[in-house]
Design a protein around this motif. Structure first.
Motif, PDB file in Angstrom:
ATOM      1  N   SER A 261      12.526  16.199   8.881  1.00 23.71           N
ATOM      2  CA  SER A 261      13.758  15.398   8.912  1.00 23.71           C
ATOM      3  C   SER A 261      13.823  14.498  10.137  1.00 23.71           C
ATOM      4  N   SER A 262      13.077  14.859  11.205  1.00 23.45           N
ATOM      5  CA  SER A 262      13.103  14.058  12.430  1.00 23.45           C
ATOM      6  C   SER A 262      12.520  12.669  12.233  1.00 23.45           C
ATOM      7  N   VAL A 263      11.653  12.489  11.201  1.00 22.81           N
ATOM      8  CA  VAL A 263      11.075  11.164  10.944  1.00 22.81           C
ATOM      9  C   VAL A 263      11.686  10.536   9.690  1.00 22.81           C
ATOM     10  N   SER A 264      12.794  11.103   9.228  1.00 21.41           N
ATOM     11  CA  SER A 264      13.440  10.577   8.030  1.00 21.41           C
ATOM     12  C   SER A 264      14.115   9.242   8.335  1.00 21.41           C
ATOM     13  N   SER A 265      14.001   8.332   7.411  1.00 17.53           N
ATOM     14  CA  SER A 265      14.602   7.014   7.554  1.00 17.53           C
ATOM     15  C   SER A 265      14.928   6.506   6.166  1.00 17.53           C
ATOM     16  N   VAL A 266      16.121   5.928   6.003  1.00 23.53           N
ATOM     17  CA  VAL A 266      16.543   5.423   4.694  1.00 23.53           C
ATOM     18  C   VAL A 266      15.556   4.374   4.198  1.00 23.53           C
ATOM     19  N   VAL A 267      15.201   3.427   5.065  1.00 27.20           N
ATOM     20  CA  VAL A 267      14.280   2.358   4.678  1.00 27.20           C
ATOM     21  C   VAL A 267      12.915   2.927   4.329  1.00 27.20           C
ATOM     22  N   LEU A 268      12.429   3.852   5.162  1.00 26.09           N
ATOM     23  CA  LEU A 268      11.119   4.455   4.926  1.00 26.09           C
ATOM     24  C   LEU A 268      11.107   5.244   3.624  1.00 26.09           C
ATOM     25  N   ASP A 269      12.169   6.005   3.372  1.00 30.86           N
ATOM     26  CA  ASP A 269      12.270   6.772   2.132  1.00 30.86           C
ATOM     27  C   ASP A 269      12.218   5.857   0.911  1.00 30.86           C
ATOM     28  N   GLU A 270      12.933   4.747   0.978  1.00 36.32           N
ATOM     29  CA  GLU A 270      12.970   3.822  -0.153  1.00 36.32           C
ATOM     30  C   GLU A 270      11.621   3.139  -0.371  1.00 36.32           C
ATOM     31  N   ILE A 271      10.946   2.797   0.735  1.00 39.41           N
ATOM     32  CA  ILE A 271       9.631   2.156   0.616  1.00 39.41           C
ATOM     33  C   ILE A 271       8.644   3.083  -0.077  1.00 39.41           C
ATOM     34  N   PHE A 272       8.619   4.342   0.348  1.00 37.19           N
ATOM     35  CA  PHE A 272       7.692   5.294  -0.271  1.00 37.19           C
ATOM     36  C   PHE A 272       8.061   5.558  -1.727  1.00 37.19           C
ATOM     37  N   SER A 273       9.362   5.641  -2.017  1.00 29.38           N
ATOM     38  CA  SER A 273       9.790   5.859  -3.401  1.00 29.38           C
ATOM     39  C   SER A 273       9.401   4.681  -4.297  1.00 29.38           C
ATOM     40  N   ILE A 274       9.562   3.466  -3.769  1.00 32.66           N
ATOM     41  CA  ILE A 274       9.168   2.269  -4.530  1.00 32.66           C
ATOM     42  C   ILE A 274       7.672   2.301  -4.806  1.00 32.66           C
ATOM     43  N   GLN A 275       6.896   2.742  -3.813  1.00 33.93           N
ATOM     44  CA  GLN A 275       5.450   2.788  -3.975  1.00 33.93           C
ATOM     45  C   GLN A 275       5.032   3.708  -5.121  1.00 33.93           C
ATOM     46  N   TYR A 276       5.504   4.988  -5.091  1.00 33.70           N
ATOM     47  CA  TYR A 276       4.967   5.927  -6.075  1.00 33.70           C
ATOM     48  C   TYR A 276       5.708   5.928  -7.419  1.00 33.70           C
ATOM     49  N   SER A 277       6.939   5.411  -7.451  1.00 30.02           N
ATOM     50  CA  SER A 277       7.664   5.439  -8.727  1.00 30.02           C
ATOM     51  C   SER A 277       7.721   4.091  -9.437  1.00 30.02           C
ATOM     52  N   ILE A 278       7.450   2.995  -8.704  1.00 35.92           N
ATOM     53  CA  ILE A 278       7.558   1.655  -9.305  1.00 35.92           C
ATOM     54  C   ILE A 278       6.242   0.881  -9.210  1.00 35.92           C
ATOM     55  N   LEU A 279       5.669   0.811  -7.998  1.00 35.47           N
ATOM     56  CA  LEU A 279       4.451   0.019  -7.824  1.00 35.47           C
ATOM     57  C   LEU A 279       3.212   0.701  -8.422  1.00 35.47           C
ATOM     58  N   THR A 280       3.093   2.025  -8.223  1.00 34.81           N
ATOM     59  CA  THR A 280       1.912   2.727  -8.754  1.00 34.81           C
ATOM     60  C   THR A 280       1.801   2.624 -10.269  1.00 34.81           C
ATOM     61  N   PRO A 281       2.884   2.812 -11.048  1.00 35.07           N
ATOM     62  CA  PRO A 281       2.770   2.615 -12.501  1.00 35.07           C
ATOM     63  C   PRO A 281       2.355   1.201 -12.896  1.00 35.07           C
ATOM     64  N   MET A 282       2.694   0.197 -12.057  1.00 33.87           N
ATOM     65  CA  MET A 282       2.268  -1.171 -12.333  1.00 33.87           C
ATOM     66  C   MET A 282       0.794  -1.366 -11.990  1.00 33.87           C
ATOM     67  N   LEU A 283       0.354  -0.738 -10.886  1.00 35.86           N
ATOM     68  CA  LEU A 283      -1.014  -0.945 -10.406  1.00 35.86           C
ATOM     69  C   LEU A 283      -2.060  -0.184 -11.212  1.00 35.86           C
TER      70      LEU A 283
END
Length: 310
Positions: A261-283
């Motif tokens: 939780s010490s490295v948790s960040s709203v922006v970082l969480d969203e970037i990683f979520s976009i990567q594996y749930s949106i960009l990866t299915p496209m790639l």
């Protein structure tokens, strides 16, 4: 908790509050979603119509494309509506329902990738018994197991989430109802939920990862023992696409669900979520189309037939 108002709906703040930026993001993710649908549908049609691709490897690729469409469709259409909506609300039950299908999709994704790793292991490390190891019955059993384990992974976390009470603060700083950003909104103890999440991730997430890792240790070891450079190149080319896809998914998803939780960040969480749930299915279909000669040939044949019909 008695003096606090129970929450009946959440407000999803995710990505941006700026109206102009929201329109821009809507267009960007709409294009990504259409590419995801188009690319994966093409892969599925090519595999279905080309008899040369009726093998276990492409059987699993067909189902990976289906999972990618399903995974992307669970999050993106709802996110697109939310970007344009004036009131960005979702009911608590609706949010938990979306969470269930996100977890189901993620679980199915990692297990279909581990089934594909087993297929590559059997093809490279045990060629003489490949057809025995990867018979139609076993392939169907592996795909059925993929959805079954994904279902239990989603069900387990959803049941414990339904026991939570939400009151007071109701803003989700995320574009979808994933479990990590949902837990801090609870006004009841979430320790059990965190333990269940980590335990289920260890069982349903880490186990297919370790299985995939062990498969590739054996695959690489076998490839290195091949004497000819051309033989090593051909052997590696049959699994390079899968290896890239596995890396794209696991690196981001693993960090998202195991980071402290010490490295948790709203922006970082969203970037990683976009990567594996949106960009990866496209790639995924792009990777398989560019790295796989058989898929490229089959796509070329299909496009040639379409031009001929015109």
């Amino acid at each position: 908790m008695k003096n606090q108002t129970m929450v009946t709906e959440f407000i999803r703040v995710g990505l941006s509050r700026d109206p102009q930026m929201q329109i821009f993001l809507f267009l960007v993710f709409l294009v990504i979603y259409l590419i995801t649908l188009g690319g994966n549908i093409v892969i599925m049609l090519v595999i279905r119509t080309d008899s040369h691709l009726h093998t276990p490897m492409y059987f699993f690729l067909f189902h990976l494309s289906f999972v990618d469409i399903y995974y992307s469709s669970v999050t993106v259409p709802n996110m697109l509506m939310n970007l344009l909506a004036e009131h960005k609300t979702i009911s608590v039950n609706g949010c938990i329902t979306q969470m269930f299908f996100i977890l189901l999709s993620a679980g199915a994704d990692v297990f279909i990738l581990s089934a594909m790793a087993y297929d590559r292991y059997a093809a490279i490390c045990d060629q003489l018994r490949y057809m025995e190891r990867m018979s139609k019955g076993i392939c169907f059993l592996l795909v059925s197991g993929t959805w079954t384990t994904g279902f239990f992974y989603a069900l387990l976390n959803t049941v414990f989430t339904l026991k939570l009470h939400f009151c007071g603060y109701n803003q989700i700083h995320h574009f979808s109802c994933e479990l990590p950003p949902l837990l801090p909104l609870s006004c009841t103890e979430t320790f059990t939920n965190q333990v269940v999440l980590l335990t289920s991730f260890a069982i349903f997430g880490s186990s297919p990862f370790l299985f995939t890792l062990m498969s590739y240790i054996h695959i690489i070891s076998t490839i290195l023992r091949i004497r000819s450079v051309e033989g090593r190149r051909k052997a590696f080319s049959t699994c390079s696409s899968h290896l890239i896809v596995v890396g794209l998914l696991y690196l981001t998803a693993f960090f998202q669900y195991t980071k402290p939780s010490s490295v948790s960040s709203v922006v970082l969480d969203e970037i990683f979520s976009i990567q594996y749930s949106i960009l990866t299915p496209m790639l995924n279909p792009i990777v398989y189309s560019l790295k796989n000669k058989e898929v490229k040939t089959a796509v070329g044949k299909m496009l040639g037939k379409i031009k001929f019909l015109k």
